[in-house]
Motif scaffolding. Structure first.
Motif, PDB file in Angstrom:
ATOM      1  N   ASN A 121      -1.154 -10.765  -5.421  1.00 59.28           N
ATOM      2  CA  ASN A 121      -1.737 -11.380  -4.655  1.00 59.28           C
ATOM      3  C   ASN A 121      -2.100 -10.862  -3.213  1.00 59.28           C
TER       4      ASN A 121
ATOM      5  N   SER B 180      -8.731  -1.015   3.088  1.00 59.82           N
ATOM      6  CA  SER B 180      -9.129  -1.847   2.182  1.00 59.82           C
ATOM      7  C   SER B 180      -8.586  -1.533   0.728  1.00 59.82           C
TER       8      SER B 180
ATOM      9  N   ALA C 169     -13.048  -3.217  -4.398  1.00 56.83           N
ATOM     10  CA  ALA C 169     -11.967  -3.462  -4.731  1.00 56.83           C
ATOM     11  C   ALA C 169     -11.725  -4.510  -5.968  1.00 56.83           C
ATOM     12  N   LYS C 170     -12.377  -5.516  -5.562  1.00 61.51           N
ATOM     13  CA  LYS C 170     -12.196  -6.751  -6.476  1.00 61.51           C
ATOM     14  C   LYS C 170     -12.905  -6.503  -7.817  1.00 61.51           C
TER      15      LYS C 170
ATOM     16  N   SER D  16     -10.697 -12.831  -7.129  1.00 65.06           N
ATOM     17  CA  SER D  16     -11.512 -13.665  -6.158  1.00 65.06           C
ATOM     18  C   SER D  16     -12.976 -13.532  -7.059  1.00 65.06           C
TER      19      SER D  16
ATOM     20  N   ASN E 204      -3.235 -11.241 -11.776  1.00 67.57           N
ATOM     21  CA  ASN E 204      -3.905 -10.560 -10.443  1.00 67.57           C
ATOM     22  C   ASN E 204      -4.947 -11.570  -9.996  1.00 67.57           C
TER      23      ASN E 204
ATOM     24  N   SER F 242       0.664  -1.334   0.020  1.00 67.83           N
ATOM     25  CA  SER F 242      -0.005   0.160  -0.081  1.00 67.83           C
ATOM     26  C   SER F 242       0.825   1.319   0.016  1.00 67.83           C
TER      27      SER F 242
ATOM     28  N   PHE G 188      -9.434  -8.646   4.117  1.00 64.19           N
ATOM     29  CA  PHE G 188     -10.812  -9.120   4.091  1.00 64.19           C
ATOM     30  C   PHE G 188     -11.163  -8.822   5.322  1.00 64.19           C
TER      31      PHE G 188
ATOM     32  N   GLY H  53      -3.674  -8.949  -0.124  1.00 60.45           N
ATOM     33  CA  GLY H  53      -5.059  -8.517   0.175  1.00 60.45           C
ATOM     34  C   GLY H  53      -5.401  -8.695   1.669  1.00 60.45           C
TER      35      GLY H  53
ATOM     36  N   TYR I   8     -14.174  -4.756   0.007  1.00 60.99           N
ATOM     37  CA  TYR I   8     -13.625  -5.988  -0.829  1.00 60.99           C
ATOM     38  C   TYR I   8     -14.163  -6.071  -1.852  1.00 60.99           C
TER      39      TYR I   8
ATOM     40  N   ASN J  64      -5.881  -3.701  -1.193  1.00 59.86           N
ATOM     41  CA  ASN J  64      -6.744  -4.531  -2.221  1.00 59.86           C
ATOM     42  C   ASN J  64      -6.591  -4.064  -3.649  1.00 59.86           C
TER      43      ASN J  64
ATOM     44  N   ILE K  59     -10.156  -4.536  -9.481  1.00 59.81           N
ATOM     45  CA  ILE K  59      -8.897  -5.201 -10.247  1.00 59.81           C
ATOM     46  C   ILE K  59      -9.402  -5.830 -11.633  1.00 59.81           C
TER      47      ILE K  59
END
Length: 249
Positions: free
Chosen positions: A87, A107, A157-158, A141, A138, A62, A91, A89, A154, A111, A161
């Motif tokens: 990877n 987060s 953020a995903k 999830s 990346n 970060s 949660f 991250g 989460y 993430n 991604i």
């Protein structure tokens, strides 16, 4: 694969550790990155790295200055980079109305921002090295597709991604940089310890969820990395067969 160089973030535990070990077993030189040096050293102690084909480098992804130092160290030791497994991250669960600004910011910082900083640094290295190119994977999830209750930061953020993966794929074409995304569901790891005990479902009930051996994720990553750069797995979902993903909600 002997001699190729990979950076794995979040390599101190869970999916990151198992992926790093799998790469080491295939003869990759693996740079292990995470915040805690103690957990990284535990990963490095695995027999996959008896040949000394790993480097431990603590870094908080970060923080862009720490990411810069990580990739500078990779370049100084190996002179190139062939793979980034993005990877790292975090949660946690909270109802949306209870999420504090600090929760949200942390987060996003790990993430999303951390994934971007690492991808940017890897992209620069892969673009400039000779022979040029490389692969970025990346960790998206299944939350990149569908949310869990009380997991707004989460999930957001995903989803982002996925946009990062697509953008890197587009810009990487000119430089032989392939970018793909692996979306993982219920791999047995510290992050999924609660699943067999019962977790909140979309209908408000608590139900046990099945998990799968984390080795399945490592095998999927090895498949993605084994492809020549002219081929790419753009998106792959690997998950416990009976988890409530299809039809979640």
């Amino acid at each position: 694969m002997t001699g190729k160089v990979a950076v794995v973030t979040g390599a101190g535990s869970g999916i990151g550790r198992r992926a790093a070990i799998a790469l080491g077993e295939q003869g990759w030189n693996v740079v292990l990155a995470a915040r805690r040096v103690e957990t990284l050293e535990e990963t490095a102690a695995d027999g996959a790295f008896k040949a000394g084909n790993c480097m431990v480098h603590p870094a908080d992804v970060s923080k862009p200055e720490e990411v810069d130092r990580l990739f500078e160290a990779v370049s100084a030791r190996y002179g190139r980079l062939d793979l980034l497994f993005n990877n790292a991250g975090i949660f946690y669960t909270k109802p949306v109305e209870e999420i504090e600004p600090a929760d949200w910011e942390r987060s996003m910082a790990v993430n999303l921002n951390g994934a971007f900083y690492c991808a940017q640094a890897a992209f620069r290295q892969m673009k400039s090295q000779q022979p040029r190119g490389g692969r970025i994977i990346n960790n998206g999830s299944v939350s990149a597709h569908v949310p869990r209750p009380h997991a707004t930061p989460y999930t957001v953020a995903k989803h982002a991604i996925t946009g990062l993966t697509k953008s890197l794929s587009l810009e990487g074409r000119a430089y032989d940089i392939a970018c793909g995304q692996i979306d993982i569901g219920n791999a047995a790891s510290p992050m999924t310890e609660a699943m067999p005990k019962g977790v909140l479902q979309a209908d408000g009930t608590l139900k046990r969820e099945p998990t799968m051996d984390i080795a399945n994720v490592a095998q999927a990553i090895l498949f993605m990395t084994a492809l020549p750069l002219e081929a790419n797995v753009q998106f792959m979902t690997v998950m416990a067969t009976a988890m409530p993903y299809i039809g979640r909600g």
